[in-house]
Design an enzyme around this catalytic site. Structure first.
Site, PDB file in Angstrom:
ATOM      1  N   CYS A 130       0.832  -1.213   0.000  1.00 25.37           N
ATOM      2  CA  CYS A 130       0.000   0.000   0.000  1.00 25.37           C
ATOM      3  C   CYS A 130       0.862   1.256   0.000  1.00 25.37           C
ATOM      4  O   CYS A 130       0.491   2.273  -0.594  1.00 25.37           O
ATOM      5  CB  CYS A 130      -0.924  -0.006   1.214  1.00 25.37           C
ATOM      6  SG  CYS A 130      -2.208  -1.254   1.127  1.00 25.37           S
TER       7      CYS A 130
ATOM      8  N   CYS B  18      25.802  -6.007 -11.448  1.00 28.09           N
ATOM      9  CA  CYS B  18      25.409  -4.640 -11.095  1.00 28.09           C
ATOM     10  C   CYS B  18      26.505  -4.089 -10.193  1.00 28.09           C
ATOM     11  O   CYS B  18      27.641  -4.557 -10.236  1.00 28.09           O
ATOM     12  CB  CYS B  18      24.036  -4.617 -10.413  1.00 28.09           C
ATOM     13  SG  CYS B  18      23.984  -5.537  -8.874  1.00 28.09           S
TER      14      CYS B  18
END
Lengths: 374, 90
Positions: free
Chosen positions: A194, A329
């Site tokens: 949320c 990365c």
């Protein structure tokens, strides 16, 4: 625990007159023990309605504190509660509504070591959590402990509600569980809570009310619980889908409580800088993929194809799964996420993530910054 | 013509369409036509061989599609295909 008829008849009068409740049903409610995991957007309405209905014992698990950003949807709390443990504020509010019920509070997070003991003394478990790890943990624990799980999840304007692992007397068998619906959680790059995706406050309120209704039906042994069914709701266009959920007989049981089975990460997915160096020196067939952003790639790289992590699935046609693929990365975090994303669509590809990233590699092999792999 | 319903989280892959009408005699046909129209669904929703990923549910007229047999079964003319995804908000 016996009903206090004078108090109870007055407090619960409007539900006792329902033929599906009656005095017997009210006594069942009073004798029931329900554990609500999560006292957030879903948990708040669940707790209020179960307390209002007279469920005799409510357990609340939550380790969070009340934040101002919670108040638009977490209706147990007010401004004065900000900064307080949710379980403490929730217990106070629930007992204001109904002082006759017992409220147990646990300011902790569920984990594989405590989940079975915390669930043991309750009849029904309500999943009002906001993360996949805990949902799978609750589901596995409910299967192991033979408890029904009343599930809901929301996302923005949508929600899902169901009852898992419910015992059917007619078939003497338990219904499907959460893993029968979704065998695994989505990979992290496809997951939003949320806080990230946003939510309209009324959505968890609606779904929490559905959960409370399912709990009451289970206790009262009335109606048709959402066992073997999933109610999927879109509140933006008022679309409701009632979907059947079947047991997946081909599904392997979770190896441990709450285990995330796929997309699987294996320790052998880490590729050491030494091994990569050997492969590059020997010109072994591999595709090197830098999943950092372009400015990082231009600053220093090991060569290979540049596909930033956010684009890894959109540009999947550029991946050569006939060869080993080594993702790298800065430190190994993004390359691991890229590997899991690609594994979700190419489960049999030979994929590696450079351990420690370019930082560790160039510490060991500082002259190899310009190595270019095809 | 089958109607395919998407959850809102899939709309970035469907040019913001919430539903789509797709031709097809069976689920396999519909998914083939669907992903030809919206190729971005491959990856985050379907695997390269058009199977829903393990965190995606596919239903025809409310019944789950779980097997190759389900995927090959003939669809009625107004079949409703519903996709859902695992969400975790609470």
């Amino acid at each position: 625990m016996q009903c206090d008829l004078k108090t109870d008849t007055s407090r619960y009068a409007r539900q006792i007159i329902l033929s599906e409740v009656g005095a017997l049903g009210q006594q069942r409610l009073k004798d029931s023990k329900v554990l609500v995991v999560g006292a957030g957007g879903l948990g708040c309405p669940v707790l209020l309605y179960l307390a209002g209905a007279g469920v005799g014992t409510l357990g609340i698990i939550d380790n969070d504190i009340v934040d101002l950003s919670n108040l638009h949807r977490q209706i147990l709390y007010g401004v004065a509660d900000v900064g307080e443990l949710k379980v403490s504020a929730a217990k106070r509010r629930v007992n204001q509504l109904n002082p006759d019920i017992v409220v147990d509070t646990f300011a902790t997070t569920l984990n594989p070591d405590n989940v079975l003991s915390l669930l043991a003394s309750y009849d029904i478990i309500v999943d009002a959590t906001d993360n996949f790890d805990t949902k799978y943990l609750i589901s596995d624990a409910c299967v192991a402990g033979e408890k029904p799980m009343v599930y809901a999840s929301i996302s923005q304007f949508e929600g899902q509600v169901s009852v898992f692992n419910h015992y059917h007397h007619a078939t003497q068998e338990r219904g499907p569980c959460f893993r029968d619906l979704f065998e695994t959680p989505p990979p992290p790059h496809l997951t939003q809570n949320c806080a990230q995706a946003g939510v309209l406050g009324v959505i968890p309120g609606l779904l929490g009310c559905f959960q409370a209704n399912e709990v009451l039906k289970l206790i009262l042994q009335t109606g048709e619980p959402l066992s073997g069914k999933l109610l999927s709701i879109d509140c933006l266009d008022n679309t409701f889908h009632l979907l059947s959920v079947h047991k997946n007989r081909n599904r392997l049981p979770a190896p441990t409580l709450g285990a995330s089975t796929t997309p699987a990460w294996r320790d052998s997915d880490w590729l050491s800088p030494d091994k990569l160096h050997d492969w590059l020196e020997s010109q072994a067939p591999l595709q090197l993929v830098d999943v950092r952003d372009s400015h990082e790639h231009l600053h220093a790289s090991l060569g290979g194809r540049l596909i930033p992590l956010k684009d890894i699935l959109d540009r999947r046609q550029e991946l050569d799964t006939t060869r080993r693929i080594v993702f790298y990365c800065k430190s190994g975090v993004r390359s691991k996420a890229a590997l899991l994303a690609v594994r979700s669509i190419h489960p049999h590809a030979e994929l590696f993530s450079l351990e420690g990233g370019i930082e560790r590699y160039l510490t060991t092999y500082p002259d190899n910054a310009t190595l270019v792999a095809p | 013509m089958a109607v395919v319903h998407f959850p809102r989280q899939f709309m970035p892959y469907t040019d913001q369409h919430k539903t789509h009408e797709a031709e097809g005699l069976c689920v396999n046909d519909v998914l083939g036509n669907l992903t030809a129209r919206f190729p971005a669904l491959i990856g985050p929703v379907f695997s390269e061989d058009l199977h829903p990923l393990p965190f995606v549910g596919l239903f025809v007229n409310g019944m789950p599609v779980m097997s190759a047999q389900d995927r090959g079964r003939a669809l009625d003319s107004n079949a409703q295909l519903i996709l859902i995804n695992a969400v975790a908000g609470g």
